[in-house]
Design a protein around this motif. Structure first.
Motif, PDB file in Angstrom:
ATOM      1  N   HIS A 101      -2.117  45.653  35.761  1.00  0.00           N
ATOM      2  CA  HIS A 101      -1.121  46.291  36.203  1.00  0.00           C
ATOM      3  C   HIS A 101      -0.986  46.639  37.376  1.00  0.00           C
ATOM      4  O   HIS A 101      -2.296  47.038  38.148  1.00  0.00           O
ATOM      5  CB  HIS A 101      -1.132  47.539  35.350  1.00  0.00           C
ATOM      6  N   SER A 102      -0.018  46.491  38.405  1.00  0.00           N
ATOM      7  CA  SER A 102       0.028  46.935  39.449  1.00  0.00           C
ATOM      8  C   SER A 102      -0.650  46.319  40.615  1.00  0.00           C
ATOM      9  O   SER A 102      -0.891  45.176  40.690  1.00  0.00           O
ATOM     10  CB  SER A 102       0.051  48.538  39.829  1.00  0.00           C
ATOM     11  N   MET A 103      -1.612  47.033  41.320  1.00  0.00           N
ATOM     12  CA  MET A 103      -2.654  46.848  42.300  1.00  0.00           C
ATOM     13  C   MET A 103      -3.759  45.883  41.665  1.00  0.00           C
ATOM     14  O   MET A 103      -4.110  44.622  42.323  1.00  0.00           O
ATOM     15  CB  MET A 103      -3.113  47.717  42.990  1.00  0.00           C
ATOM     16  N   GLU A 130       1.937  35.789  50.762  1.00  0.00           N
ATOM     17  CA  GLU A 130       2.772  34.852  50.737  1.00  0.00           C
ATOM     18  C   GLU A 130       4.281  35.172  50.019  1.00  0.00           C
ATOM     19  O   GLU A 130       4.965  34.492  50.402  1.00  0.00           O
ATOM     20  CB  GLU A 130       1.949  33.693  49.958  1.00  0.00           C
ATOM     21  N   VAL A 131       4.142  36.024  49.189  1.00  0.00           N
ATOM     22  CA  VAL A 131       5.291  36.613  48.802  1.00  0.00           C
ATOM     23  C   VAL A 131       6.194  37.499  49.742  1.00  0.00           C
ATOM     24  O   VAL A 131       7.208  37.394  49.891  1.00  0.00           O
ATOM     25  CB  VAL A 131       5.164  37.047  47.194  1.00  0.00           C
ATOM     26  N   GLY A 132       5.334  38.528  50.059  1.00  0.00           N
ATOM     27  CA  GLY A 132       5.791  39.433  51.070  1.00  0.00           C
ATOM     28  C   GLY A 132       6.755  40.361  50.636  1.00  0.00           C
ATOM     29  O   GLY A 132       7.470  40.367  49.783  1.00  0.00           O
ATOM     30  N   LEU A 133       6.762  41.643  51.627  1.00  0.00           N
ATOM     31  CA  LEU A 133       7.482  42.723  51.340  1.00  0.00           C
ATOM     32  C   LEU A 133       7.843  43.122  52.634  1.00  0.00           C
ATOM     33  O   LEU A 133       7.118  43.334  53.798  1.00  0.00           O
ATOM     34  CB  LEU A 133       6.821  43.876  50.564  1.00  0.00           C
ATOM     35  N   ASP A 134       9.225  43.584  53.268  1.00  0.00           N
ATOM     36  CA  ASP A 134       9.519  44.094  54.316  1.00  0.00           C
ATOM     37  C   ASP A 134       9.502  45.454  54.482  1.00  0.00           C
ATOM     38  O   ASP A 134      10.411  46.264  53.959  1.00  0.00           O
ATOM     39  CB  ASP A 134      11.018  43.885  54.597  1.00  0.00           C
ATOM     40  N   VAL A 135       8.288  46.122  54.433  1.00  0.00           N
ATOM     41  CA  VAL A 135       7.950  47.619  54.405  1.00  0.00           C
ATOM     42  C   VAL A 135       6.957  48.154  55.512  1.00  0.00           C
ATOM     43  O   VAL A 135       5.954  47.272  55.955  1.00  0.00           O
ATOM     44  CB  VAL A 135       6.964  47.833  52.995  1.00  0.00           C
ATOM     45  N   GLU A 136       7.578  49.106  56.328  1.00  0.00           N
ATOM     46  CA  GLU A 136       6.687  49.596  57.310  1.00  0.00           C
ATOM     47  C   GLU A 136       5.924  50.833  56.820  1.00  0.00           C
ATOM     48  O   GLU A 136       6.744  51.537  55.962  1.00  0.00           O
ATOM     49  CB  GLU A 136       7.565  50.109  58.392  1.00  0.00           C
ATOM     50  N   VAL A 185       0.929  48.109  49.453  1.00  0.00           N
ATOM     51  CA  VAL A 185       2.516  48.850  49.864  1.00  0.00           C
ATOM     52  C   VAL A 185       3.069  47.511  50.757  1.00  0.00           C
ATOM     53  O   VAL A 185       4.065  47.215  50.623  1.00  0.00           O
ATOM     54  CB  VAL A 185       2.181  50.009  50.473  1.00  0.00           C
ATOM     55  N   THR A 186       2.165  47.054  51.663  1.00  0.00           N
ATOM     56  CA  THR A 186       2.633  45.947  52.691  1.00  0.00           C
ATOM     57  C   THR A 186       2.486  44.425  52.374  1.00  0.00           C
ATOM     58  O   THR A 186       2.783  43.403  53.107  1.00  0.00           O
ATOM     59  CB  THR A 186       1.959  46.308  54.003  1.00  0.00           C
TER      60      THR A 186
END
Length: 259
Positions: A101-103, A130-136, A185-186
């Motif tokens: 689950h999750s992490m 490699e999938v990536g998220l656009d999060v600061e 998160v990132t």
């Protein structure tokens, strides 16, 4: 159903065994951030009743497992948590199905880079670099992340649960490593998909406020995983009231693809 509890190498492990000889390889459950083995209370019994040896465990500094100094804990990567999973699988003694689950998905994927697994099931999984998220995202790297206030946690982690159940789960939640939270998160942990064998299922929840379903879909495509989208569900699909329906669909997939 009988649940045996033990601690090995500082790792708290819960084992639910089937009433007769196991019908298939064991399942090892890997929890997510701020959770512990308790997060799998529904799934342990469900899959043990289906004829599988089932093991849930807690990462270091989580419910029942050994505590680390705060500075070491705060800097501990998700990759470091592979250590606990290796302790558990050594105790199990055979290649498992990993259900996360999750992490916990990143922990399992890093483990699978160098260990055999029968199959993987990732529920509302964190995604790799490699999938990536656009999060600061900014966080104090020098201290563990404290448990969120109840109302915030209820909205983010425990949506779909009654207030009573959410309160019980919230009381069990732990602090989390700052490094691990930032990595999740990132989406900053790299995973080499070419080193991972066996089939996999990735499950997304429509109302997931932690890992958007769109990111989970992209993760499934990247790894060549089967993809299941759950309408009207939130991040904690393993604890909310419709958990049995989700578990049933996961079991059907395992019956078809892995067992």
């Amino acid at each position: 159903m009988k649940i045996e509890r033990t601690t090995i190498g500082g790792v708290f492990i819960e084992h639910a065994s089937p009433e007769s000889a196991p019908a298939a390889p064991p399942v090892v459950f890997v929890h997510g951030g701020a959770h512990g083995s308790w997060a799998w209370e529904n799934y342990l019994g469900y899959f043990a009743a289906a004829g599988r040896d089932c093991y849930a465990f807690s990462w270091f500094n989580h419910e029942g497992s050994a505590a680390l100094p705060d500075d070491r804990f705060a800097a501990r990567s998700l990759v470091d948590t592979v250590e606990e999973l290796e302790i558990v699988t050594a105790h199990v003694g055979q290649a498992p199905v990993l259900m996360t689950h999750s992490m916990g998905a990143i922990v399992a994927q890093k483990y699978a880079e160098s260990h055999p697994v029968v199959a993987q099931v990732h529920l509302a999984p964190a995604v790799c670099a490699e999938v990536g998220l656009d999060v600061e995202f900014d966080i104090d790297p020098g201290a563990p992340v404290e448990r969120l206030p109840f109302e915030v946690a209820w909205g983010l982690y425990l949506g779909g649960c009654s207030k009573e159940d959410a309160g019980r789960y919230h009381a069990l939640m732990s602090r989390e490593s700052a490094a691990a939270v930032k990595e999740a998160v990132t989406a900053s942990v790299s995973v080499d998909r070419t080193r991972i064998g066996g089939p996999s299922l990735v499950v997304a929840a429509e109302h997931d406020a932690i890992v958007p379903a769109e990111a989970v879909r992209r993760s499934a495509a990247h790894f060549g995983s089967d993809y299941l989208f759950l309408a009207d569900r939130s991040h904690n699909v393993l604890l909310e009231p419709r958990w049995r329906e989700t578990a049933g669909r996961v079991r059907s997939w395992l019956d078809h693809r892995a067992w």
